[in-house]
Design an enzyme around this catalytic site. Structure first.
Site, PDB file in Angstrom:
ATOM      1  CE1 TYR A   1      42.767 172.520  29.060  1.00 32.88           C
ATOM      2  CE2 TYR A   1      41.976 174.962  29.170  1.00 32.88           C
ATOM      3  CZ  TYR A   1      43.026 174.224  29.145  1.00 32.88           C
ATOM      4  OH  TYR A   1      44.418 174.233  29.452  1.00 32.88           O
TER       5      TYR A   1
ATOM      6  CB  SER B   1      44.048 177.029  32.012  1.00 29.07           C
ATOM      7  OG  SER B   1      43.645 177.781  30.750  1.00 29.07           O
TER       8      SER B   1
HETATM    9  N1  LIG Z   1      49.235 175.843  25.576  1.00 26.73           N
HETATM   10  C1  LIG Z   1      48.475 176.393  26.307  1.00 26.73           C
HETATM   11  O1  LIG Z   1      47.975 177.673  25.667  1.00 26.73           O
HETATM   12  C2  LIG Z   1      48.082 176.658  27.624  1.00 26.73           C
HETATM   13  C3  LIG Z   1      47.420 177.373  28.324  1.00 26.73           C
HETATM   14  C4  LIG Z   1      47.082 177.337  29.586  1.00 26.73           C
HETATM   15  C5  LIG Z   1      47.403 176.220  30.232  1.00 26.73           C
HETATM   16  N2  LIG Z   1      47.981 175.119  29.407  1.00 26.73           N
HETATM   17  C6  LIG Z   1      48.504 173.811  30.360  1.00 26.73           C
HETATM   18  O2  LIG Z   1      49.701 173.582  30.510  1.00 26.73           O
HETATM   19  C7  LIG Z   1      50.102 172.215  30.331  1.00 26.73           C
HETATM   20  C8  LIG Z   1      51.115 171.643  29.459  1.00 26.73           C
HETATM   21  O3  LIG Z   1      50.323 171.809  28.218  1.00 26.73           O
HETATM   22  P1  LIG Z   1      51.105 172.232  26.853  1.00 26.73           P
HETATM   23  O4  LIG Z   1      50.438 173.478  26.476  1.00 26.73           O
HETATM   24  O5  LIG Z   1      52.551 172.054  27.068  1.00 26.73           O
HETATM   25  O6  LIG Z   1      50.701 171.211  25.998  1.00 26.73           O
HETATM   26  P2  LIG Z   1      51.452 169.843  25.373  1.00 26.73           P
HETATM   27  O7  LIG Z   1      52.537 170.266  24.554  1.00 26.73           O
HETATM   28  O8  LIG Z   1      50.299 169.059  24.500  1.00 26.73           O
HETATM   29  O9  LIG Z   1      51.817 168.935  26.385  1.00 26.73           O
HETATM   30  C9  LIG Z   1      51.108 168.207  27.238  1.00 26.73           C
HETATM   31  C10 LIG Z   1      51.837 167.099  27.868  1.00 26.73           C
HETATM   32  O10 LIG Z   1      50.943 166.197  28.690  1.00 26.73           O
HETATM   33  C11 LIG Z   1      51.131 164.835  28.258  1.00 26.73           C
HETATM   34  N3  LIG Z   1      50.035 164.047  28.403  1.00 26.73           N
HETATM   35  C12 LIG Z   1      48.755 164.107  27.870  1.00 26.73           C
HETATM   36  N4  LIG Z   1      48.010 163.166  28.238  1.00 26.73           N
HETATM   37  C13 LIG Z   1      48.667 162.409  29.139  1.00 26.73           C
HETATM   38  C14 LIG Z   1      48.302 161.210  29.777  1.00 26.73           C
HETATM   39  N5  LIG Z   1      47.158 160.642  29.480  1.00 26.73           N
HETATM   40  N6  LIG Z   1      49.055 160.656  30.416  1.00 26.73           N
HETATM   41  C15 LIG Z   1      50.450 161.300  30.594  1.00 26.73           C
HETATM   42  N7  LIG Z   1      50.878 162.378  30.076  1.00 26.73           N
HETATM   43  C16 LIG Z   1      50.058 163.080  29.170  1.00 26.73           C
HETATM   44  C17 LIG Z   1      51.525 164.931  26.992  1.00 26.73           C
HETATM   45  O11 LIG Z   1      52.696 163.786  26.877  1.00 26.73           O
HETATM   46  P3  LIG Z   1      52.115 162.380  26.125  1.00 26.73           P
HETATM   47  O12 LIG Z   1      51.095 162.867  24.806  1.00 26.73           O
HETATM   48  O13 LIG Z   1      53.405 161.660  25.277  1.00 26.73           O
HETATM   49  O14 LIG Z   1      51.309 161.671  26.969  1.00 26.73           O
HETATM   50  C18 LIG Z   1      52.543 166.193  27.065  1.00 26.73           C
HETATM   51  O15 LIG Z   1      54.076 166.042  27.465  1.00 26.73           O
HETATM   52  C19 LIG Z   1      48.626 171.494  30.140  1.00 26.73           C
HETATM   53  O16 LIG Z   1      48.101 171.429  31.539  1.00 26.73           O
HETATM   54  C20 LIG Z   1      47.515 172.443  29.847  1.00 26.73           C
HETATM   55  O17 LIG Z   1      46.265 172.581  30.101  1.00 26.73           O
HETATM   56  C21 LIG Z   1      48.443 175.243  28.520  1.00 26.73           C
END
Ligand SMILES: NC(=O)c1ccc[n+]([C@@H]2O[C@H](COP(=O)([O-])OP(=O)(O)OC[C@H]3O[C@@H](n4cnc5c(N)ncnc54)[C@H](OP(=O)(O)O)[C@@H]3O)[C@@H](O)[C@H]2O)c1
Length: 251
Positions: free
Chosen positions: A130, A117
């Site tokens: 985070y 991130s």
């Molecule tokens: N969105 C942003 O602004 C942003 C910015 C920078 C980086 N990121 C990074 O991008 C990545 C994807 O995030 P996203 O934005 O797509 O968020 P998201 O829609 O909330 O997706 C997160 C995913 O992680 C899975 N997950 C969470 N806890 C878990 C656990 N204990 N075991 C297994 N799976 C788990 C969730 O599935 P379940 O809940 O079904 O387990 C979901 O598929 C993350 O690493 C996040 O930190 C996001």
């Protein structure tokens, strides 16, 4: 990746959503397997990788994408919250990597793609836990890339800014930093396109969008100025939390 013909293996906790994604992968020309796996169960992850390897017939690429937010002003942050975000965002990718690496080394090739991130390198107020978990993943990726490149294991890391996903609206979190800083969230398809182009060109590091790299470089030139700017966002955060909940609890 399914569209590009890959056999995609995915894991998460919600079985229904996993099946939806697996079905979409098949409809778009790839094959897919899905496993319910809670990544906080670190002692299960070596066995999980073994099972996935067997069912997929080999793992060419490990994508550490799963992650959770933690937006909490430090005065309200609990040790349990720090442990959880560190486990999902840093320790789980580490355990998965250590489990898959011997298989990749034995085959003489492989790829590990880590989703970090902008918070890895721009520690904004209200996101200490985070940011620390993503910083750990970023620097882990750098060390791994240096160590593994002679052995034909490609390590990549991406630093995305705010993207319009569930993570930025997660329940129980303080308001997103992006909203405080007036930053526009990137639409998900644009973020996916940027990640896919990084997968294709094999570059070690990518900022999405790229202007966050400039912000980072400016921070290196003027760390005090960067902290002064970020601290104004915390004042605004506390104001929003107070308005939402008079007893100060996060909304
Ligand atoms: N969105 C942003 O602004 C942003 C910015 C920078 C980086 N990121 C990074 O991008 C990545 C994807 O995030 P996203 O934005 O797509 O968020 P998201 O829609 O909330 O997706 C997160 C995913 O992680 C899975 N997950 C969470 N806890 C878990 C656990 N204990 N075991 C297994 N799976 C788990 C969730 O599935 P379940 O809940 O079904 O387990 C979901 O598929 C993350 O690493 C996040 O930190 C996001």
């Amino acid at each position: 990746m399914a569209q590009a013909g890959a056999v995609v293996g995915i894991c998460a906790r919600r079985a229904d959503l996993l099946e939806d994604v697996a079905r979409a992968c098949r409809e778009h020309g790839g094959d897919a397997r899905a496993w319910v796996q809670d990544l906080t169960r670190l002692d299960e992850l070596e066995g999980f990788i073994g099972q996935a390897e067997k069912e997929l017939g080999g793992i060419d690429m490990l994508v550490n994408n799963a992650g959770i937010p933690k937006r909490r002003a430090i005065a309200r942050l609990t040790p349990a919250e720090v442990d959880l975000v560190m486990t999902v965002n840093y320790l789980a990718p580490v355990h998965l990597t250590l489990a898959v690496l011997p298989l990749m080394l034995a085959r003489g090739q492989g790829r590990i793609f880590n989703v970090a991130s902008v918070a890895s390198r721009l520690g904004g107020s209200g996101e200490s836990a985070y940011a620390a978990s993503k910083a750990a993943l970023g620097v882990w990726s750098e060390a791994l890339a240096a160590e593994l490149s002679p052995q034909r294991i490609v390590v990549q890391v991406v630093y995305p800014g705010p993207i319009d996903t569930d993570l930025v609206n997660a329940a129980g979190e303080d308001p997103p930093l992006a909203a405080r800083a007036g930053i526009i969230r990137m639409p998900l398809p644009d973020a996916v396109a940027a990640l896919m182009s990084q997968v294709e060109d094999g570059s070690f590091e990518r900022w999405v969008p790229d202007h966050f790299r400039e912000i980072y470089l400016n921070k290196v030139q003027d760390p005090e100025g960067a902290i002064a700017t970020a601290s104004t966002w915390l004042v605004e955060l506390e104001r929003q939390v107070d308005v939402a909940s008079p007893n100060g609890a996060p909304r």
